[in-house]
Design an enzyme around this catalytic site. Structure first.
Site, PDB file in Angstrom:
ATOM      1  CD  GLN A 100      -2.929   1.153   2.267  1.00  0.00           C
ATOM      2  OE1 GLN A 100      -2.385   1.236   3.364  1.00  0.00           O
ATOM      3  NE2 GLN A 100      -4.226   1.277   2.115  1.00  0.00           N
ATOM      4  CG  HIS A 181      -3.812   4.530   2.211  1.00  0.00           C
ATOM      5  ND1 HIS A 181      -5.163   4.797   2.316  1.00  0.00           N
ATOM      6  CD2 HIS A 181      -3.389   4.260   3.484  1.00  0.00           C
ATOM      7  CE1 HIS A 181      -5.532   4.689   3.599  1.00  0.00           C
ATOM      8  NE2 HIS A 181      -4.476   4.360   4.316  1.00  0.00           N
ATOM      9  CE1 TYR A 186      -2.973   8.661   7.913  1.00  0.00           C
ATOM     10  CE2 TYR A 186      -4.280   6.882   6.972  1.00  0.00           C
ATOM     11  CZ  TYR A 186      -3.629   7.453   8.049  1.00  0.00           C
ATOM     12  OH  TYR A 186      -3.630   6.822   9.265  1.00  0.00           O
ATOM     13  NE  ARG A 233      -8.658  -0.176   2.711  1.00  0.00           N
ATOM     14  CZ  ARG A 233      -8.562  -0.393   4.017  1.00  0.00           C
ATOM     15  NH1 ARG A 233      -7.711   0.284   4.751  1.00  0.00           N
ATOM     16  NH2 ARG A 233      -9.316  -1.312   4.608  1.00  0.00           N
ATOM     17  N   GLY A 328      -9.771  -7.209   8.045  1.00  0.00           N
ATOM     18  CA  GLY A 328      -8.621  -6.607   8.697  1.00  0.00           C
ATOM     19  C   GLY A 328      -8.314  -7.289  10.011  1.00  0.00           C
ATOM     20  NE  ARG A 329     -11.068  -4.052  13.342  1.00  0.00           N
ATOM     21  CZ  ARG A 329     -12.264  -3.563  13.633  1.00  0.00           C
ATOM     22  NH1 ARG A 329     -12.555  -3.261  14.877  1.00  0.00           N
ATOM     23  NH2 ARG A 329     -13.162  -3.381  12.682  1.00  0.00           N
TER      24      ARG A 329
END
Ligand code: 8OZ
Length: 372
Positions: A100, A181, A186, A233, A328-329
């Site tokens: 990424q 990303h 961001y 993303r 993810g997690r």
């Protein structure tokens, strides 16, 4: 009638041939001192190589693009040597891995910036958010620093830095591709959204102007490594890192229509609040409409959805037209997540205290089913 695909069926995303539709989402883990990927990171990703696709944690495209302690980079020789070990090991285990590409923009701290300077941003508006520094070996959350607005004349160099990092990733470090990303507040998301972009040049104001930097980056990166190896993303409504736009639907409909022309490998959408609620009453959004806008504009990339999925939600997402589902997690605590989902096995719980920073504990020591 074609039967509905399952999570475990192969699929292609651009040039990437994937063994199944289960993707490991990017997860920041702050275990790369001096921004250099380590053998432990190679072990961590290799343990998870049964995912159809691994997306690495966000990797800074330059020192200016870095905003947190101990996150990896993609611009120095030692960093690329470290990544080479990661990609070789994942490939030897039969996995596919993309990296990424990350520029944090205003989500940084002067202590991480070149010469202790201000972080850069579309406008000089401080993000109401925290970043992580390591103090005395312990992660500490601190306020982000006040940024300075980038000059219009500085933007071509930023685009070039994304392009150079993409080339480093594919040609030198051996990645199968890159993910741009453009989410979670961001730099590229800061340009897209009015809450962080008050510019008066060609990169602010109208939707077309706010999307310009993102599209220039996509153009440069696809030109360097081939569109079939590039994903992106997006997080239309996340409040992460103080991201806000008053009217996200036309903004993101425009973005995906423009992306349709690039023949990307995939479009990766965070639905709702990053690592939080999938539905936000004060930030409604039509994700099916977004996908339709992309398809209607001729977009052929795989459609990847993410956020708080379990097996049932993931299967429903595939039945409703998604091509890939990113977890993810659950991948933090379950290196064999694909096998566990296939068997309907119980999932290990992650230990939040070891998410960011540290060593093998809470990183490479989660048990697989056979060892339970
Ligand atoms: C958690 C902690 C630090 C960074 C993101 C790169 O949200 C991140 C991140 C997540 O995309």
């Amino acid at each position: 009638m074609t039967p509905i695909a399952t999570l475990f069926d192969p699929v292609h995303a651009g040039d990437l041939q994937l063994a199944n539709r289960i993707v490991m989402a990017p997860l920041t883990r702050n275990r790369a001192p001096e921004a250099i990927p380590t053998p432990l990171m190679a072990q961590y990703y290799t343990q998870r190589a049964s995912a159809g696709l691994l997306i690495t944690e966000a990797a800074a495209i330059s020192q200016q693009g870095q905003g947190y302690a101990d996150v990896p980079g993609l611009y120095g020789t030692e960093q690329l040597d470290g990544w080479k070990q990661v990609t070789h090991s994942v490939h030897a285990a039969g996995g596919k891995i993309v990296v990424q590409l990350w520029h944090v923009g205003r989500v940084s701290h002067t202590s991480l910036q070149p010469q202790g300077g201000k972080p850069v941003a579309p406008s000089a508006i401080t993000a109401k958010t925290k970043t992580v520094l390591i103090k005395d070996g312990v992660p500490a959350f601190v306020d982000t620093s006040e940024p300075r607005a980038l000059l219009t004349t500085e933007l071509p160099a930023i685009v070039h830095t994304y392009q150079a990092a993409a080339r480093n990733a594919v040609e030198t470090a051996g990645f199968d591709g890159v993910e741009i990303h453009a989410a979670n507040g961001y730099l590229l998301d800061q340009f897209l959204k009015l809450g962080s972009n008050q510019r008066r040049d060609d990169f602010g104001g109208s939707i077309e102007n706010r999307a310009r930097l993102l599209l220039e980056v996509v153009q440069a990166v696809t030109q360097a490594v081939g569109a079939g190896r590039v994903g992106i993303r997006l997080s239309p409504v996340t409040p992460a890192n103080d991201a806000f736009d008053p009217d996200p639907q036309p903004l993101f409909d425009y973005v995906v229509r423009a992306l349709a022309a690039f023949k990307l490998a995939y479009i990766h959408i965070i639905e709702g609040a990053t690592a939080g609620d999938r539905e936000l009453p004060d930030r409604p959004f039509d994700y099916t409409g977004l996908r339709r806008a992309y398809r209607a504009a001729g977009g052929k990339g795989a459609w990847m959805v993410n956020n708080g999925l379990d097996k049932a939600l993931a299967q429903a997402a595939i039945a409703n037209g998604a091509d890939l589902v990113a977890f993810g997690r659950p991948f933090i605590a379950n290196p064999d997540l694909v096998a566990r989902l296939r068997k309907g096995a119980v999932l290990n719980e992650g230990d939040r205290s070891t998410y960011y920073g540290g060593g093998a504990k809470g990183y490479t020591d989660y048990p697989t089913l056979s060892k339970d």
